[in-house]
Design a protein around this motif. Structure first.
Motif, PDB file in Angstrom:
ATOM      1  N   LEU A   1      41.842  44.261  27.415  1.00  0.00           N
ATOM      2  CA  LEU A   1      41.986  45.578  28.686  1.00  0.00           C
ATOM      3  C   LEU A   1      41.170  45.218  29.416  1.00  0.00           C
ATOM      4  O   LEU A   1      40.172  45.915  29.304  1.00  0.00           O
ATOM      5  CB  LEU A   1      42.780  47.000  27.676  1.00  0.00           C
ATOM      6  CG  LEU A   1      43.392  45.970  26.630  1.00  0.00           C
ATOM      7  CD1 LEU A   1      43.881  47.619  25.948  1.00  0.00           C
ATOM      8  CD2 LEU A   1      44.885  45.068  26.924  1.00  0.00           C
ATOM      9  N   VAL A   2      41.519  45.884  30.928  1.00  0.00           N
ATOM     10  CA  VAL A   2      40.807  46.454  31.409  1.00  0.00           C
ATOM     11  C   VAL A   2      40.981  48.239  31.691  1.00  0.00           C
ATOM     12  O   VAL A   2      42.721  48.522  32.054  1.00  0.00           O
ATOM     13  CB  VAL A   2      40.172  46.536  32.550  1.00  0.00           C
ATOM     14  CG1 VAL A   2      39.081  44.575  32.836  1.00  0.00           C
ATOM     15  CG2 VAL A   2      41.403  45.667  33.660  1.00  0.00           C
TER      16      VAL A   2
ATOM     17  N   ILE B   1      43.913  40.766  36.993  1.00  0.00           N
ATOM     18  CA  ILE B   1      42.988  41.313  37.328  1.00  0.00           C
ATOM     19  C   ILE B   1      44.168  42.817  38.516  1.00  0.00           C
ATOM     20  O   ILE B   1      44.229  41.922  39.447  1.00  0.00           O
ATOM     21  CB  ILE B   1      41.679  40.820  37.640  1.00  0.00           C
ATOM     22  CG1 ILE B   1      41.452  39.286  36.521  1.00  0.00           C
ATOM     23  CG2 ILE B   1      40.285  41.706  37.408  1.00  0.00           C
ATOM     24  CD1 ILE B   1      40.849  39.130  36.558  1.00  0.00           C
ATOM     25  N   PRO B   2      43.440  43.442  38.184  1.00  0.00           N
ATOM     26  CA  PRO B   2      44.101  44.818  38.582  1.00  0.00           C
ATOM     27  C   PRO B   2      42.520  44.811  39.951  1.00  0.00           C
ATOM     28  O   PRO B   2      41.921  45.118  39.952  1.00  0.00           O
ATOM     29  CB  PRO B   2      44.022  46.579  37.657  1.00  0.00           C
ATOM     30  CG  PRO B   2      43.412  46.108  36.673  1.00  0.00           C
ATOM     31  CD  PRO B   2      43.178  44.411  36.829  1.00  0.00           C
TER      32      PRO B   2
ATOM     33  N   LYS C   1      35.322  52.841  34.412  1.00  0.00           N
ATOM     34  CA  LYS C   1      36.552  51.413  34.028  1.00  0.00           C
ATOM     35  C   LYS C   1      35.666  51.435  32.823  1.00  0.00           C
ATOM     36  O   LYS C   1      34.317  50.811  33.022  1.00  0.00           O
ATOM     37  CB  LYS C   1      36.875  50.249  35.490  1.00  0.00           C
ATOM     38  CG  LYS C   1      37.048  50.805  36.441  1.00  0.00           C
ATOM     39  CD  LYS C   1      38.725  51.023  36.336  1.00  0.00           C
ATOM     40  CE  LYS C   1      39.121  52.428  37.396  1.00  0.00           C
ATOM     41  NZ  LYS C   1      39.268  52.276  38.460  1.00  0.00           N
ATOM     42  N   LEU C   2      36.880  50.970  32.217  1.00  0.00           N
ATOM     43  CA  LEU C   2      36.306  50.134  30.391  1.00  0.00           C
ATOM     44  C   LEU C   2      36.551  49.195  30.436  1.00  0.00           C
ATOM     45  O   LEU C   2      37.944  48.952  30.851  1.00  0.00           O
ATOM     46  CB  LEU C   2      35.637  50.934  29.646  1.00  0.00           C
ATOM     47  CG  LEU C   2      37.665  51.422  29.034  1.00  0.00           C
ATOM     48  CD1 LEU C   2      38.141  50.500  28.341  1.00  0.00           C
ATOM     49  CD2 LEU C   2      37.391  52.772  28.335  1.00  0.00           C
TER      50      LEU C   2
ATOM     51  N   ALA D   1      45.668  49.967  34.216  1.00  0.00           N
ATOM     52  CA  ALA D   1      45.660  49.666  32.618  1.00  0.00           C
ATOM     53  C   ALA D   1      45.997  48.155  32.897  1.00  0.00           C
ATOM     54  O   ALA D   1      47.213  47.822  33.005  1.00  0.00           O
ATOM     55  CB  ALA D   1      45.260  49.858  32.025  1.00  0.00           C
ATOM     56  N   ASN D   2      45.487  47.504  32.608  1.00  0.00           N
ATOM     57  CA  ASN D   2      46.199  45.918  32.355  1.00  0.00           C
ATOM     58  C   ASN D   2      45.055  44.959  31.442  1.00  0.00           C
ATOM     59  O   ASN D   2      44.141  45.328  31.177  1.00  0.00           O
ATOM     60  CB  ASN D   2      46.593  44.934  33.742  1.00  0.00           C
ATOM     61  CG  ASN D   2      47.857  44.481  33.696  1.00  0.00           C
ATOM     62  OD1 ASN D   2      48.753  44.725  32.881  1.00  0.00           O
ATOM     63  ND2 ASN D   2      48.256  43.176  34.562  1.00  0.00           N
TER      64      ASN D   2
END
Lengths: 323, 323
Positions: free
Chosen positions: B154-155, B234-235, B259-260, B285-286
């Motif tokens: 996840l990002v 990827i956002p 961002k993590l 997030a995605n």
């Protein structure tokens, strides 16, 4: 003017509130550890951060976070490096290996790090920031506000060595003398003092930027007491005294890297001094004076001739950026 | 060349031992977070310090010391300042007040500080080093070596905002676009993930210098697994994608500040993503990919056209000194 009277006239100034920061710009004096530094920390940084004070160490529960590691049993240290583009790799390696050796000698583990590289000319080789984590030592309850009349003042060895060595190494003064920096871990000295005089210890400080004079002024102010120092009892190496005399600098204001000042209740002072002198590098430790009730907030020096003068906080910077 | 085969040929290189540091001098690339940074840390700093690795965070008993504070419940932070002679006092005040506001928003107390002043030209205004102390959170056991095939990645939101904003603000490229840095505390996002997926969380990293691509490469290497990313998931904000395209930079390598990247066991991924999207600033997030067994140590990207390419670690520095 009579020194006592001069002293009394200074009291109102000394007792006044935290200084305001009135300068438009940062000058080298703001980093020298004296009055300008105090104005920066108490007049700008602490208010802007919304905190009461911004000391170099703080207790967090039973732990302590500090940029000096000597008041606590050291557990771990972090090292952050700012490196200048173009820095020689062998110079970096030598510096880092030297840090590792110092950490090992002090029994502290380097556990985390961070590295930034800045463009050429945006740094001076390497800037290092270390932060230490330790456990508060249960053998003493130290506080800079705990000094009481009658307390004795110990220094752990000859003063001014580090600043003088740096001054001479820079070669700006065309003086040569065999002076070495006193850089060392203070933990063995602190451990000895805690063992011998634990509950009788009031406060300890390492005398870095601003020298012993600045430590004495800060604690006189924090505790609302006077400090009387016997000039003849201050340990100063002849070569340091000579260099400082030529340069017109009082060694009491010169930076040290491995010297501490300890404040001890009178009954424990003799044993504490004896124990201190057995610690490595502390053979020249001495009792240099005592705490008095008045004139509160001031440091007075009794000269060899019996006269007294006020030893104020450092103004300006005799020697920039040495520790 | 066939991407899979290219990937397989890279494996030996990737699986090799810690890199040696062969350069004579420090270059900007050593600070960029990619291969050169890894060579500096693993090839010079860690060996010279006599430690196995020099991460930016470390556990000390049940505590954690870190230069990033998001993996732990924050307790306290220290701030060390290097100030350039001539720095404007109002600029310093504004910066420090901004730190205080950020600390308050993150619920962390600034407990200690240190200040040094260097001569004009020996710094670039202000250099700040912060060190955080926190308590290890019992809700998860995180490790960069714990990734397993099937884990989801996840990002926490759109990537590349910070680096692109800095690039545009510097005005070097004569591009204008309304891009803002994503600087923010990651604790709310981390707290949400720990609550929802605690024991199923494998690892979390903030994607600063070197971007998301570098985080993925580091963890693929640490865990000895492959990572497969779906490019279309990827956002990336359109204005960031546009600026990066013009500049020829892959947003996956651009630095973020808020961002993590989280690695979660498959059963908990859906709930974790839903919780993450409720945290402030994490609406975009995605889930961007998953962990596979082979080719171990590599990150592969599946493009919109169904092709695969290797996403290697960053070489060089697309944008110096931005976080």
């Amino acid at each position: 003017m009579d020194p006592e009277r001069h002293a009394l006239e200074l009291i109102d100034r000394v007792r006044s509130k935290a200084p305001r920061f009135k300068d438009d710009r940062i000058t080298m004096a703001h980093g020298a550890g004296g009055k300008a530094s105090r104005a920066l920390v108490e007049g700008l940084l602490a208010p802007a951060l919304g905190v009461h004070d911004l000391d170099d160490a703080a207790a967090v529960g039973e732990l302590a976070l500090t940029t000096d590691s000597f008041v606590v049993r050291p557990l771990a240290v972090t090292v952050s490096l700012v490196l200048e583009e173009g820095l020689r790799a062998d110079e970096l390696r030598a510096q880092v290996e030297s840090m590792a050796a110092a950490a090992e000698a002090a029994g502290v583990e380097i556990v985390a790090g961070d590295t930034k590289v800045v463009e050429r000319g945006r740094c001076d080789g390497i800037y290092v920031t270390t932060t230490g984590l330790g456990r508060l030592d249960p053998r003493a309850q130290l506080s800079p506000a705990s000094l009481e009349p009658g307390d004795r003042i110990l220094v752990s060895g000859s003063i001014g060595d580090h600043g003088t060595a740096v001054m001479l190494a820079r070669g700006e003064f065309e003086l040569e003398a065999p002076v070495e920096s006193d850089t060392r871990s203070l933990w063995p000295a602190v451990d000895a003092l805690l063992d011998t005089a634990g509950p009788s210890l009031r406060a300890m400080r390492d005398a870095t930027r601003g020298g012993v004079a600045t430590v004495l002024n800060e604690l006189a102010r924090s505790s609302g007491v006077a400090i009387l120092v016997q000039e003849a009892r201050i340990p100063v190496k002849p070569e340091v005294a000579g260099a400082c005399e030529i340069l017109g600098i009082d060694p009491m204001y010169v930076a040290n890297e491995g010297k501490l000042v300890a404040f001890v209740a009178p009954g424990a002072a003799e044993a504490a001094l004896a124990a201190l002198r057995c610690a490595p590098g502390c053979e020249d430790a001495n009792e240099i004076g005592e705490v008095q009730a008045e004139p509160a907030g001031l440091v007075l020096v009794e000269t060899g001739f019996g006269g007294r003068r006020v030893m104020d906080m450092l103004v300006g910077d005799p020697l920039p950026r040495i520790c």
